[in-house]
Scaffold this active site. Structure first.
Site, PDB file in Angstrom:
ATOM      1  N   CYS A   1       0.864  -1.538   0.242  1.00  0.00           N
ATOM      2  CA  CYS A   1       0.288   0.361  -0.235  1.00  0.00           C
ATOM      3  C   CYS A   1       0.821   0.997   0.124  1.00  0.00           C
ATOM      4  O   CYS A   1       0.494   2.212  -0.957  1.00  0.00           O
ATOM      5  CB  CYS A   1      -1.339  -0.315   1.193  1.00  0.00           C
ATOM      6  SG  CYS A   1       0.187  -0.554   2.999  1.00  0.00           S
ATOM      7  N   ASN A   2       1.782   1.534   0.941  1.00  0.00           N
ATOM      8  CA  ASN A   2       2.554   2.829   1.309  1.00  0.00           C
ATOM      9  C   ASN A   2       3.474   2.356  -0.261  1.00  0.00           C
ATOM     10  O   ASN A   2       3.791   3.519  -1.249  1.00  0.00           O
ATOM     11  CB  ASN A   2       3.766   2.709   1.616  1.00  0.00           C
ATOM     12  CG  ASN A   2       2.919   2.973   3.254  1.00  0.00           C
ATOM     13  OD1 ASN A   2       2.230   3.626   3.484  1.00  0.00           O
ATOM     14  ND2 ASN A   2       3.215   1.916   4.621  1.00  0.00           N
TER      15      ASN A   2
ATOM     16  N   GLY B   1      11.006   2.862  -0.063  1.00  0.00           N
ATOM     17  CA  GLY B   1      11.396   3.879  -1.006  1.00  0.00           C
ATOM     18  C   GLY B   1      12.213   2.857  -2.104  1.00  0.00           C
ATOM     19  O   GLY B   1      12.392   2.931  -2.776  1.00  0.00           O
TER      20      GLY B   1
ATOM     21  N   HIS C   1      -2.649   4.752   6.453  1.00  0.00           N
ATOM     22  CA  HIS C   1      -1.095   5.766   7.304  1.00  0.00           C
ATOM     23  C   HIS C   1      -1.261   7.105   6.821  1.00  0.00           C
ATOM     24  O   HIS C   1      -2.281   7.550   5.977  1.00  0.00           O
ATOM     25  CB  HIS C   1      -0.517   5.104   5.823  1.00  0.00           C
ATOM     26  CG  HIS C   1      -0.255   3.746   6.343  1.00  0.00           C
ATOM     27  ND1 HIS C   1      -0.075   2.362   7.488  1.00  0.00           N
ATOM     28  CD2 HIS C   1      -0.254   2.902   4.876  1.00  0.00           C
ATOM     29  CE1 HIS C   1       0.089   1.423   6.955  1.00  0.00           C
ATOM     30  NE2 HIS C   1      -0.171   1.020   6.088  1.00  0.00           N
TER      31      HIS C   1
END
Length: 378
Positions: A156-157, A211, A236
């Site tokens: 998701c992030n 990242g 988040h």
């Protein structure tokens, strides 16, 4: 499982549809199942799981065949009064594409079965990139997934990072990005079982894994992330500092984000000032499970100072990867070679692009890509 209307109840065109199997019927699997049933070019042929709880029991009320994901789980399912249609192998043999939504490392083990039977498959972001050899976000890596035997829909992030930085990159604005992620402690439905309280826990390594994971989708991204676990379960929250390639105004940056249908600009002055109010909006708007499929980016607080850009956004960890999973099915099946057309079809089915929340709503000068909160697009 919520009853989802079938957008094409006729079965006359079944041969033209992609036959989809879902393995794992938890947070993501339930939502993928609902989304598949909304697609005109897909047919959900069954779900495999190991649990006989209330979520799996609802499958039979909507006529979806249940398969047992492991031989050991069959007695528990049958004792729960659930009709088992067959084994995992039976389900996989009958499908074109498998969407594996099982917990971390289970999907990697299942991948051997999918390869042995010769079926295309999708794993989730908890698995390593090497399990599938390709990492997927529709707006960035759809073409690379076309006709492949497998792909991995990233977390998701990571999905949110690739969407937002990708939008800036396509506008020629992105040089490098540094982000801080406030990560929810656990999924809402199981918050009674665990999760931190009364503390904040930074990830022990910088950069955090999100990242480098984004770079597996787009190796050209110059991105570093720091992640902190926080004691809440709604979603988040990200805070980003981006160096631009040139001087740019706020409106140009907002236009770059608006070019993506999967970035929803919101305005805190409309009451959408926190992650809980945005989730409430999704519920009021009639979204199944109050799903926020988009990145919800606060447009009013976005700031540009010279070549520095600052912004924050919300990520719904339970929903953001659902449209990506649908697009990944089309890519692996090769039924839609054009990413834009697949994204548009998925967006229509899920109602993406029908809600707007904007700063212009407060000034009395609304525009198409930034309309007032709770006002559907025309």
């Amino acid at each position: 499982m919520q009853r989802v209307p079938d957008r094409n109840p006729s079965r006359e065109n079944d041969m033209a549809k992609v036959k989809v199997a879902i393995v794992g019927y938890g947070v993501i699997g339930r939502r993928v199942a609902e989304a598949v049933r909304l697609q005109q070019d897909m047919d959900l042929i069954g779900v495999a799981d190991v649990n006989g709880d209330f979520r799996v029991a609802q499958l039979q009320s909507v006529g979806i065949p249940l398969y047992v994901a492991t031989p050991e789980a069959r007695p528990a399912l049958e004792q729960a009064g659930l009709a088992v249609s067959g084994s995992l192998e039976d389900l996989v043999e009958g499908c074109d594409v498998v969407v594996d939504c099982t917990p971390k490392r289970v999907g990697a083990a299942n991948a051997e079965t999918y390869r042995r039977i010769g079926r295309s498959f999708i794993v989730q972001g908890g698995e390593k990139h090497e399990v599938a050899g390709h990492s997927f976000v529709a707006e960035t890596s759809y073409a690379g997934a076309l006709g492949r035997s497998s792909t991995r829909v990233v977390s998701c992030n990571t999905t949110s990072i690739v969407r937002t930085l990708g939008a800036l990159k396509r506008a020629g604005l992105l040089k490098r990005a540094r982000g801080t992620l406030l990560r929810r402690a656990t999924d809402p439905w199981e918050s009674h079982l665990g999760g931190i309280m009364n503390t904040l826990v930074p990830e022990p390594k910088i950069p955090s894994h999100q990242g480098p994971d984004a770079q597996l989708v787009d190796p050209e991204l110059d991105v570093v992330t720091i992640a902190i676990k926080v004691p809440e379960t709604i979603g988040h929250l990200h805070a980003w500092n981006v160096e631009l390639t040139r001087d740019a105004g706020k409106e140009e940056v907002l236009d770059a984000f608006a070019a993506s249908s999967r970035i929803l600009q919101v305005d805190s002055r409309t009451g959408l000032s926190a992650v809980n109010t945005i989730k409430e909006w999704m519920a009021d708007a009639g979204r199944s499970h109050a799903n926020l499929y988009e990145v919800a980016l606060w447009a009013d607080s976005l700031a540009v100072e010279g070549r520095e850009l600052f912004y924050t956004y919300m990520v719904d960890n339970q929903a953001i990867v659902i449209p990506e999973s649908i697009d990944a099915i089309r890519a692996l099946a090769g039924i839609e070679p054009d990413a834009r057309r697949s994204i548009e079809a998925t967006d229509r089915s899920l109602g993406i692009g029908t809600l707007r929340g904007s700063d212009e709503a407060m000034t009395g000068n609304p525009v198409e890509h930034r309309r007032s909160a709770l006002q559907p697009a025309e």
